[in-house]
Design a protein around this motif. Sequence first.
Motif, PDB file in Angstrom:
ATOM      1  N   ARG A 246       4.626  -6.572  -3.302  1.00 57.02           N
ATOM      2  CA  ARG A 246       3.140  -6.011  -3.694  1.00 57.02           C
ATOM      3  C   ARG A 246       2.207  -6.219  -2.662  1.00 57.02           C
ATOM      4  NH1 ARG A 246       3.655  -7.461 -10.220  1.00 57.02           N
ATOM      5  NH2 ARG A 246       5.525  -6.207 -10.368  1.00 57.02           N
ATOM      6  N   LEU A 247       2.133  -7.399  -2.055  1.00 51.96           N
ATOM      7  CA  LEU A 247       1.149  -7.792  -1.186  1.00 51.96           C
ATOM      8  C   LEU A 247       1.371  -7.184   0.525  1.00 51.96           C
ATOM      9  CD1 LEU A 247       0.410 -11.374  -2.323  1.00 51.96           C
ATOM     10  CD2 LEU A 247      -0.364  -9.213  -3.054  1.00 51.96           C
ATOM     11  N   GLY A 248       2.404  -6.383   0.759  1.00 47.64           N
ATOM     12  CA  GLY A 248       2.740  -6.245   2.073  1.00 47.64           C
ATOM     13  C   GLY A 248       1.477  -4.784   2.345  1.00 47.64           C
ATOM     14  N   THR A 249       1.363  -4.549   3.528  1.00 51.54           N
ATOM     15  CA  THR A 249       0.475  -3.721   3.900  1.00 51.54           C
ATOM     16  C   THR A 249       1.359  -2.740   4.744  1.00 51.54           C
ATOM     17  OG1 THR A 249      -1.412  -4.687   3.916  1.00 51.54           O
ATOM     18  CG2 THR A 249      -1.321  -2.604   4.988  1.00 51.54           C
ATOM     19  N   PHE A 250       1.357  -1.273   4.551  1.00 51.27           N
ATOM     20  CA  PHE A 250       2.019  -0.409   5.286  1.00 51.27           C
ATOM     21  C   PHE A 250       1.075  -0.038   6.493  1.00 51.27           C
ATOM     22  CE2 PHE A 250       4.387   0.519   1.738  1.00 51.27           C
ATOM     23  CZ  PHE A 250       5.540   0.653   2.098  1.00 51.27           C
ATOM     24  N   VAL A 251       1.895  -0.311   7.841  1.00 50.72           N
ATOM     25  CA  VAL A 251       1.094  -0.005   9.113  1.00 50.72           C
ATOM     26  C   VAL A 251       2.198   0.902  10.008  1.00 50.72           C
ATOM     27  CG1 VAL A 251       0.106  -2.215   9.193  1.00 50.72           C
ATOM     28  CG2 VAL A 251       2.476  -1.911  10.061  1.00 50.72           C
ATOM     29  N   PRO A 252       1.318   1.884  10.673  1.00 57.13           N
ATOM     30  CA  PRO A 252       2.335   2.689  11.655  1.00 57.13           C
ATOM     31  C   PRO A 252       2.735   1.702  12.562  1.00 57.13           C
ATOM     32  CG  PRO A 252      -0.012   3.511  11.476  1.00 57.13           C
ATOM     33  CD  PRO A 252      -0.007   2.033  10.731  1.00 57.13           C
TER      34      PRO A 252
END
Length: 361
Positions: free
Chosen positions: A346-352
């Motif tokens: 839940r705490l991860g961030t999606f990045v390109p």
Amino acid sequence: MKHLFRLQKGAGVLPVALILLGGAALMLLFTQRNLLVDLRITKNGYAHRLAYTAADSGLVTVLTQLNDAIQRNQILTDRQAKGGYDTILQPVIQIPLGDQLNASVKIKGLSMGGPDIRLQLQSTGCVAGCAQGRATVSQTLAMRGGIHKIPYALLTARGEISATGPVSITNQTAAVRGMLLHAGKAVVVDEAVKRSTIPGSTPEAAVVMHDKALAQMTPDRFFESWFGADKKMIQSVATRIRCEGDCSGAVAAAGSRVIWLEGNARLTNGSLGTSNAPVVVIASGTLQVSGSVRITGVVYSMAPVTELGLMSGRLDGTLIAENNLLIQDGGALIYQPLALQAAQTRLGTFVPVPGSWSDGE
């Protein structure tokens, strides 16, 4: 005769004038035709550029949705409850962008169900239902920022671990064999430390020390092994808090998220995180965790010596020390797999992913 000759000479001007006028009309028609062709080309090019803009907007919109806690749960889910997103609930998302302009984004799972979650977005932008313009672009996303790899031990240090005093350390999770301590160098535990592991195993068997793989890692490589990216990248996606002294209030106010704590910090009181909404605290300066503070989630410390002295406090989750770890003065330390799974998912961030953008099908 002269008068008749003048009339005949004037009559010859009219055909020439008509021919010149016809030629001029043909030239005008040809020029107009070229203008119409140029206008059509310009119009088509403009529609094509609009379609590309719509396709790029589709990528940005879905990326924003994936990084919103509420909307992400409408797109992805963890059906197997193993700590990683394993199912895409909305494989296609339609995005209206204005009059006659829209994007359709397909989501494909490249790697799911584990710590290294990767998605591919393919966005098709359309003008007037794709009748006037159509363009497709794609991009790969990776989840970064939350804990990338869940430790199998309650307390992990690249250097030494020393535990004294009336402290309680517990790991009764069979999936990780109830591991308590994992160190790259020595582990020293005195008799006042209460150790609890899985039934049928001894506390001595729940300790791994002199692990060369940990000891030989550089601090930066050690960090990357847990977070899946370098410090600069994680710092850029985390909530940064600059604090000297007691930082408990500032961390509590930030809520459930990845927090990059700068300065010589202490965490001494209050409740930071819950099982469903944990915190990941990354301390880049000195760190002292003491007093009555209760932390649920992950604590990562870069301090030369991380001090853990919870008089009446508690840690539910795990602590990772980049160097040495000193435990004393009481408190309860408990391995909490549900909080760690939530911190990972839940705490991860999606990045390109750099270099993954492309146009075309």
